[in-house]
Write a protein that holds these residues in place. Structure first.
Motif, mmCIF file in Angstrom:
data_model
loop_
_atom_site.group_PDB
_atom_site.id
_atom_site.type_symbol
_atom_site.label_atom_id
_atom_site.label_comp_id
_atom_site.label_asym_id
_atom_site.label_seq_id
_atom_site.Cartn_x
_atom_site.Cartn_y
_atom_site.Cartn_z
ATOM 1 N N GLU A 96 0.508 -1.284 0.238
ATOM 2 C CA GLU A 96 -0.372 0.662 -0.208
ATOM 3 C C GLU A 96 1.098 1.412 0.163
ATOM 4 N N LEU A 97 1.766 1.253 0.826
ATOM 5 C CA LEU A 97 3.051 2.695 0.632
ATOM 6 C C LEU A 97 3.232 2.111 -0.754
ATOM 7 N N LEU A 98 3.684 1.646 -1.297
ATOM 8 C CA LEU A 98 4.401 1.653 -2.672
ATOM 9 C C LEU A 98 4.005 2.509 -3.974
ATOM 10 N N LYS A 99 1.912 2.263 -3.389
ATOM 11 C CA LYS A 99 1.481 2.870 -4.480
ATOM 12 C C LYS A 99 1.298 4.574 -4.211
ATOM 13 N N VAL A 100 1.864 5.045 -3.360
ATOM 14 C CA VAL A 100 1.997 6.370 -3.473
ATOM 15 C C VAL A 100 3.382 6.694 -3.385
ATOM 16 N N THR A 101 4.387 5.923 -3.083
ATOM 17 C CA THR A 101 5.760 6.216 -3.150
ATOM 18 C C THR A 101 6.216 6.119 -4.698
ATOM 19 N N SER A 102 6.166 5.106 -5.273
ATOM 20 C CA SER A 102 5.737 5.476 -7.050
ATOM 21 C C SER A 102 5.395 6.147 -7.761
ATOM 22 N N VAL A 103 4.044 6.664 -7.550
ATOM 23 C CA VAL A 103 3.479 7.880 -7.665
ATOM 24 C C VAL A 103 4.703 9.477 -7.947
ATOM 25 N N LEU A 104 4.708 9.231 -6.147
ATOM 26 C CA LEU A 104 5.818 10.512 -6.093
ATOM 27 C C LEU A 104 6.953 10.495 -6.585
ATOM 28 N N TYR A 105 7.795 8.663 -6.911
ATOM 29 C CA TYR A 105 9.026 8.987 -7.770
ATOM 30 C C TYR A 105 9.048 9.184 -9.360
ATOM 31 N N SER A 106 7.858 8.776 -9.629
ATOM 32 C CA SER A 106 7.881 8.521 -11.465
ATOM 33 C C SER A 106 7.500 10.340 -11.653
ATOM 34 N N ALA A 107 7.486 10.939 -10.890
ATOM 35 C CA ALA A 107 7.215 12.477 -10.622
ATOM 36 C C ALA A 107 8.103 12.781 -10.128
#
Length: 411
Positions: A96-107
């Motif tokens: 569940e944390l990866l869902k948020v961190t992946s978006v931030l990381y891609s941005a």
């Protein structure tokens, strides 16, 4: 949870600039504090001015925190989070944390690439100080968060446009009916009036409850004052039996002191008695040991005397075999007299008391006294002694009883 998910999460957090170092061992056991800190940091990255509470001490606060974060991510970032897995705060929360961190990381990657291109192009042109642009940076972040929120709301409304379009066209095509509108307004007014009346009733009930509570408080105060006055009167009055109680208490104290004194004396006397018994027992044991030693010594002396007598008898037998018949008889008589004299003291010691150390002179004096009393008794004793010694003799001496009788008569 897998090793790859935990590794990706730690690497993304390190790349995004998370201030703490997150290890891969932190998610093997439930760690709600770390998960809450990560969620709060991610929310602040999306919107720095978010008002999500950070208190997670009680269970109710933790549930409210998880719900607030999930609602914020659903409305602002269109990310659906599983609240149950987040509340577990273990390996299942990593996905569940990866869902948020992946978006931030891609941005960050897309923005970083564009920013690096611009920097490479303009690095040769000019340089500027970022310290003077901090306020502008905060404003741009706020505007970006507002844009994302407004865009999300617009997206939701556009998704409902298909359903709302039909109802809107029907409402526009429908002719306006004044009577129906008037009825609807009246119904709404009546509903509002009912709600107002309910609130008034509730206020009046609150006033009544307040009056009742005030009356109960006054009543309790009066009861408290009466009980305090009664307590004071009871404390001031001395009971009738108090004097007798004090006298009995003094007597009891005296009796207790005498009891303690007697008890101490009794224990002291018992200790002395035990010591006396112990000393007497030690004396008895010492006396018994001495008697046992004396008995052992007497037995050793008796055995020594018996062995010396048996050695004398064996010497007499050897001499009788070598001598002639006439000489053997004379010598036998002499030896028998000597044997009788040596055996008599040993027998007297066997029969005697525990007083050891008797010598041959004492035995001879006893025999002499017995001889002075009665000669016949002496002869009978000698015959008895000879009968007792004869079984221990050899077969050769048993075949010649007549010389033994003559030796007794001669004696």
């Amino acid at each position: 949870m897998s090793y790859r998910d935990v590794r990706n999460l730690t690497e993304m957090l390190r790349a995004l600039g998370y201030p703490r170092l997150v290890s891969m061992e932190n998610f093997h056991a439930p760690n709600f504090a770390l998960v809450a800190e990560l969620l709060l940091w991610m929310v602040r990255r999306y919107e720095p001015q978010s008002d999500i509470p950070s208190d997670v001490e009680t269970e109710q606060d933790r549930v409210f925190f998880i719900k607030a974060v999930a609602q914020f991510m659903a409305t602002k970032a269109h990310i659906k989070l599983n609240t149950k897995k987040l509340y577990q705060a273990d390996g299942y929360a990593v996905r569940e944390l990866l869902k948020v961190t992946s978006v931030l990381y891609s941005a960050m990657n897309t923005g970083g690439m564009e920013h690096t291109d611009i920097i490479e192009e303009d690095s040769s042109k000019f340089k500027f100080d970022l310290g003077s642009k901090i306020a502008d940076l905060k404003a741009t972040r706020q505007l970006a968060s507002e844009i994302t929120s407004k865009g999300a709301n617009l997206y939701d409304l556009l998704g409902k446009e298909v359903e709302l379009r039909e109802s809107r066209t029907e409402a526009i095509a429908r002719p306006l009916e004044i009577n129906k509108a008037e009825k609807m307004m009246k119904v709404a007014i009546n509903c509002v009036l009912e709600e107002v009346q309910k609130t008034k009733d509730m206020l009046s009930n609150v006033a009544l409850d307040e009056a009742n509570l005030e009356a109960k408080i006054e009543k309790r105060k009066l009861e408290l004052e009466r009980s305090q006055k009664r307590l004071q009167t009871l404390q001031s009055v001395r009971p009738a039996f108090m004097d007798e109680y004090e006298k009995i208490e003094e007597q009891l104290q005296k009796q207790y002191t005498t009891y303690l004194e007697k008890f101490h004396n009794l224990t002291y006397l018992e200790q002395l008695l035990d010591d006396q018994h112990r000393t007497e027992q030690e004396m008895f044991e010492e006396a018994a040991n001495m008697l046992r030693l004396m008995q052992n010594r007497l037995k050793e002396e008796e055995q020594r005397l018996l062995r010396s007598g048996s050695n004398d008898d064996s010497d007499v037998e050897i001499q009788e075999d070598e001598s002639s018949d006439s000489e053997s008889e004379d010598r036998q008589l002499g030896k028998q007299h000597a044997a009788l004299q040596t055996v008599m003291p040993g027998r007297a010691r066997i029969v005697g008391t525990m007083q050891g150390g008797d010598t041959e002179e004492d035995d001879d004096s006893g025999d002499s006294e017995i001889g002075l009393d009665d000669d016949e008794d002496d002869e009978e004793d000698v015959e008895d002694d000879s009968m007792e010694i004869s079984p221990s003799k050899s077969s050769h001496r048993a075949k010649k009883p007549e010389p033994l009788e003559e030796s007794d008569n001669d004696f």
